[in-house]
Design an enzyme around this catalytic site. Structure first.
Site, PDB file in Angstrom:
ATOM      1  N   LYS A 112       0.872  -1.174   0.000  1.00  0.00           N
ATOM      2  CA  LYS A 112       0.000   0.000   0.000  1.00  0.00           C
ATOM      3  C   LYS A 112       0.910   1.226   0.000  1.00  0.00           C
ATOM      4  O   LYS A 112       1.939   1.257   0.690  1.00  0.00           O
ATOM      5  CB  LYS A 112      -0.876  -0.010   1.263  1.00  0.00           C
ATOM      6  CG  LYS A 112      -1.904   1.109   1.327  1.00  0.00           C
ATOM      7  CD  LYS A 112      -3.020   0.873   0.312  1.00  0.00           C
ATOM      8  CE  LYS A 112      -4.148   1.889   0.461  1.00  0.00           C
ATOM      9  NZ  LYS A 112      -4.991   1.550   1.649  1.00  0.00           N
ATOM     10  N   LEU A 113       0.514   2.236  -0.761  1.00  0.00           N
ATOM     11  CA  LEU A 113       1.357   3.415  -0.906  1.00  0.00           C
ATOM     12  C   LEU A 113       0.471   4.638  -1.096  1.00  0.00           C
ATOM     13  O   LEU A 113      -0.521   4.594  -1.819  1.00  0.00           O
ATOM     14  CB  LEU A 113       2.264   3.237  -2.135  1.00  0.00           C
ATOM     15  CG  LEU A 113       3.549   4.051  -2.219  1.00  0.00           C
ATOM     16  CD1 LEU A 113       4.493   3.684  -1.084  1.00  0.00           C
ATOM     17  CD2 LEU A 113       4.237   3.798  -3.558  1.00  0.00           C
ATOM     18  N   SER A 114       0.830   5.726  -0.432  1.00  0.00           N
ATOM     19  CA  SER A 114       0.156   6.995  -0.702  1.00  0.00           C
ATOM     20  C   SER A 114       0.443   7.403  -2.142  1.00  0.00           C
ATOM     21  O   SER A 114       1.549   7.198  -2.647  1.00  0.00           O
ATOM     22  CB  SER A 114       0.676   8.089   0.234  1.00  0.00           C
ATOM     23  OG  SER A 114       0.402   7.800   1.570  1.00  0.00           O
TER      24      SER A 114
ATOM     25  N   HIS B  84      -7.618   8.668   8.035  1.00  0.00           N
ATOM     26  CA  HIS B  84      -8.133   7.390   8.541  1.00  0.00           C
ATOM     27  C   HIS B  84      -9.310   7.597   9.511  1.00  0.00           C
ATOM     28  O   HIS B  84     -10.139   8.468   9.320  1.00  0.00           O
ATOM     29  CB  HIS B  84      -7.014   6.570   9.191  1.00  0.00           C
ATOM     30  CG  HIS B  84      -5.844   6.305   8.304  1.00  0.00           C
ATOM     31  ND1 HIS B  84      -5.972   5.978   6.975  1.00  0.00           N
ATOM     32  CD2 HIS B  84      -4.508   6.321   8.557  1.00  0.00           C
ATOM     33  CE1 HIS B  84      -4.762   5.798   6.452  1.00  0.00           C
ATOM     34  NE2 HIS B  84      -3.864   5.996   7.375  1.00  0.00           N
TER      35      HIS B  84
ATOM     36  N   THR C 217      -0.716  11.560   0.948  1.00  0.00           N
ATOM     37  CA  THR C 217      -1.553  12.325   0.019  1.00  0.00           C
ATOM     38  C   THR C 217      -2.223  13.480   0.745  1.00  0.00           C
ATOM     39  O   THR C 217      -2.486  14.534   0.149  1.00  0.00           O
ATOM     40  CB  THR C 217      -2.580  11.399  -0.644  1.00  0.00           C
ATOM     41  OG1 THR C 217      -1.886  10.309  -1.265  1.00  0.00           O
ATOM     42  CG2 THR C 217      -3.392  12.130  -1.702  1.00  0.00           C
ATOM     43  N   ALA C 218      -2.491  13.298   2.040  1.00  0.00           N
ATOM     44  CA  ALA C 218      -3.057  14.386   2.837  1.00  0.00           C
ATOM     45  C   ALA C 218      -2.163  15.621   2.775  1.00  0.00           C
ATOM     46  O   ALA C 218      -2.650  16.752   2.609  1.00  0.00           O
ATOM     47  CB  ALA C 218      -3.238  13.924   4.285  1.00  0.00           C
TER      48      ALA C 218
END
Length: 278
Positions: free
Chosen positions: A55-57, A150, A111-112
């Site tokens: 999983k990756l931003s 989240h 990404t935030a």
């Protein structure tokens, strides 16, 4: 064939990939060594080349596109699911825009943080910390504002914290597109046959999770020990959707738009490779 598989301990990831971890589906002869870690730790492991499937931003993905390619299943992408900028005292968007707020962020390559930079380019006084520590840091007065991701979007109000702005709403106003937060990438150096097989297994795992919602409860609970079951499933329902099964053309266009806007402002490098596999 054995591959490493890394994802976050958040309810949506544990829900989607429980069927792989607990071998509830046909893995097509693959074996996975599983690692759970905070999203920014996953990002940095990918930069170091230590991850095979992870999983990756999307912000982080922009910095390692040469080494990884995005699979169609397992993404976190949708509407009304964006990061929130919050505070203990009332703070206006104008104060943030002027760069006067000290902001706790859940990682430089999340990404935030990319969205925060797009919305408030003058806000540069940022401190990185694990996402789960941000609410407490605000309550202790360490920072003026905090960028939460989240499940914290379901808990901040009960702690007396206030929303300054919703960066998902900012993105949707600007683009009318769903918000791409992160996805599952695989090393480009692996054979295409392996990439196809991993993609099928990931989709099968998400399909199983959606068809057997209770099956993953123990695994989700194990890794979300401080959350109530209600919050756990609110989180899952927010982030696991049709895009998690398959990005589709709409999902892919949203990722491309994020890369285009981030690249145009110099926040991320221009991608020279195809972003998607299949």
């Amino acid at each position: 064939m054995k591959l490493s598989l890394s994802f976050s301990p958040c309810p949506n990831d544990c829900f989607m990939f429980d069927a792989i971890v607990n071998r509830r589906i046909d893995l097509e002869g693959l074996e996975f060594s599983v690692r759970l870690a905070d999203v920014e730790a996953l990002n940095k492991a990918a930069f170091a080349g230590r991850a095979e499937v992870t999983k990756l931003s999307h912000h982080a993905y922009a910095h390692c596109v040469a080494d990884y390619v995005l699979l169609n299943a397992g993404s976190a992408l949708g509407r009304n699911c964006g990061p929130l900028l919050i505070s203990q005292r009332a703070i206006s968007e104008e104060e943030v825009a002027a760069g006067r707020a000290r902001i706790a962020i859940p990682g430089k390559y999340t990404t935030a943080n990319l969205l925060l930079s797009l919305a408030f380019p003058e806000s540069r006084d940022k401190t990185e910390m694990v996402f789960s520590a941000i609410e407490s840091a605000l309550l202790e007065g360490q920072y003026d504002a905090g960028l939460i991701i989240h499940e914290n979007r379901f808990t901040y109000e009960a702690k007396g914290l206030k929303k300054i702005t919703d960066l998902g709403e900012f993105w949707e106003r600007e683009t009318a597109a769903p918000l791409p937060l992160g996805g599952i990438v695989i090393k480009r150096s692996l054979p295409d046959g392996v990439k196809h097989k991993v993609g099928r297994v990931l989709r099968r795992s998400v399909e199983y999770a959606l068809a057997h919602r209770a099956a993953s409860r123990d695994f989700v609970r194990l890794n979300a020990q401080e959350l109530s079951e209600e919050v756990m499933y609110k989180h899952i329902d927010l982030y696991v959707n049709r895009y998690s099964l398959d990005l589709g053309q709409e999902g892919k266009r949203a990722v491309e738009m994020l890369f285009a806007r981030g690249g145009a402002t110099g926040i991320i490098p221009e991608a020279k490779e195809d972003l998607f596999f299949g």
